[in-house]
Design a protein around this motif. Sequence first.
Motif, mmCIF file in Angstrom:
data_model
loop_
_atom_site.group_PDB
_atom_site.id
_atom_site.type_symbol
_atom_site.label_atom_id
_atom_site.label_comp_id
_atom_site.label_asym_id
_atom_site.label_seq_id
_atom_site.Cartn_x
_atom_site.Cartn_y
_atom_site.Cartn_z
ATOM 1 N N UNK A 146 0.821 -1.220 0.000
ATOM 2 C CA UNK A 146 0.000 0.000 0.000
ATOM 3 C C UNK A 146 0.847 1.258 0.000
ATOM 4 N N UNK A 147 1.947 1.221 0.767
ATOM 5 C CA UNK A 147 2.842 2.381 0.843
ATOM 6 C C UNK A 147 3.582 2.625 -0.480
ATOM 7 N N UNK A 148 3.727 1.560 -1.282
ATOM 8 C CA UNK A 148 4.467 1.673 -2.557
ATOM 9 C C UNK A 148 3.520 1.602 -3.760
ATOM 10 N N UNK A 149 2.238 1.865 -3.530
ATOM 11 C CA UNK A 149 1.243 1.679 -4.601
ATOM 12 C C UNK A 149 1.573 2.484 -5.871
ATOM 13 N N UNK A 150 1.946 3.753 -5.696
ATOM 14 C CA UNK A 150 2.218 4.593 -6.872
ATOM 15 C C UNK A 150 3.399 4.057 -7.669
ATOM 16 N N UNK A 151 4.423 3.628 -6.934
ATOM 17 C CA UNK A 151 5.615 3.070 -7.599
ATOM 18 C C UNK A 151 5.245 1.803 -8.370
ATOM 19 N N UNK A 152 4.416 0.971 -7.747
ATOM 20 C CA UNK A 152 3.987 -0.281 -8.390
ATOM 21 C C UNK A 152 3.185 0.014 -9.654
ATOM 22 N N UNK A 153 2.272 1.017 -9.568
ATOM 23 C CA UNK A 153 1.461 1.371 -10.735
ATOM 24 C C UNK A 153 2.343 1.886 -11.884
ATOM 25 N N UNK A 154 3.360 2.668 -11.545
ATOM 26 C CA UNK A 154 4.283 3.171 -12.572
ATOM 27 C C UNK A 154 5.020 2.024 -13.254
ATOM 28 N N UNK A 158 4.709 0.854 -17.191
ATOM 29 C CA UNK A 158 5.903 0.748 -18.053
ATOM 30 C C UNK A 158 6.248 -0.710 -18.396
ATOM 31 N N UNK A 159 5.384 -1.628 -17.920
ATOM 32 C CA UNK A 159 5.596 -3.079 -18.152
ATOM 33 C C UNK A 159 7.005 -3.514 -17.755
ATOM 34 N N UNK A 164 9.404 -4.738 -11.099
ATOM 35 C CA UNK A 164 8.369 -5.238 -10.193
ATOM 36 C C UNK A 164 8.908 -6.370 -9.322
ATOM 37 N N UNK A 165 9.653 -7.275 -9.974
ATOM 38 C CA UNK A 165 10.218 -8.412 -9.233
ATOM 39 C C UNK A 165 11.222 -7.939 -8.195
ATOM 40 N N UNK A 166 12.041 -6.964 -8.561
ATOM 41 C CA UNK A 166 13.048 -6.429 -7.635
ATOM 42 C C UNK A 166 12.368 -5.761 -6.432
ATOM 43 N N UNK A 167 11.294 -5.009 -6.710
ATOM 44 C CA UNK A 167 10.569 -4.346 -5.621
ATOM 45 C C UNK A 167 9.914 -5.383 -4.711
ATOM 46 N N UNK A 171 10.470 -5.888 -0.745
ATOM 47 C CA UNK A 171 9.381 -5.825 0.241
ATOM 48 C C UNK A 171 9.297 -7.104 1.073
ATOM 49 N N UNK A 172 9.627 -8.223 0.465
ATOM 50 C CA UNK A 172 9.634 -9.492 1.208
ATOM 51 C C UNK A 172 10.698 -9.449 2.310
#
Length: 247
Positions: A146-154, A158-159, A164-167, A171-172
């Motif tokens: 939730x805290x990284x939602x904007x980053x995830x959407x970006x 950008x596909x 995404x995997x690195x983020x 987070x894990x």
Amino acid sequence: MAKVRIKTSEGDIVVRLYDETPLHRDNMLKLAKEGYYDGTLFHRVIKDFMIQGGDPDSKDAPAGKMLGTGGPDYTLPAEFVYPQLFHKRGALSAARLGDEVNPKRESSGSQFYIVWGKVYKPTELKQLEKQMAMQQEQTVFNQLVGEHREQIMDLRRNRDRAGLQALQDELVVETKAKCKEMGKPQFTPEQVEAYTTVGGTPFLDNQYTVFGEVESGLDVVEKIQNCQTQRGDRPKTDISMNVEVIE
């Protein structure tokens, strides 16, 4: 010490309200003095689990009417006093809407339930602790997402699969570190003693506000939780209540 008497068609239940949860205590006392609960039903009863009431819409409700959504025009902030106050048999707790629409776990303004539950084996409690640890990890991870939602959407726009995997990996790692800091969920000796001898619903601990306990009339709770029910877990024969302040 505040107490209320719940007078039902099956007998009386005397409940002590905890001083440790003042918002819930004072709210129930206020509603009881106003006669808010008088004529309401125990509208949701599940054997070996709990009995629930306090919905104003249940007053004079015709047979077959679905109940459980009524209440005053406010909710109460959660007052978790855990592990001191937990879901042992006879605990009085506040009902609420689910996490998906109520992430802060705020309580219904009037609806409550009294715990019946079951007696657990020590091995079952150990298994529950493992499930609680997994749930804790999931909750922390979801908060971080939730805290990284904007980053995830970006990254999605950008596909950027690698990003995404690195983020996600990041987070894990952060989730595990936070959970280690919080400590593994573990039942206290008092909880273990209660759940393995008296019974209760340990899987609800720290999720719903516990704000009182039955002092007398547990036999009435048992009678109600054993009643025959119909669609929506409503008793086939209405069980009404009046609530009065006695101390």
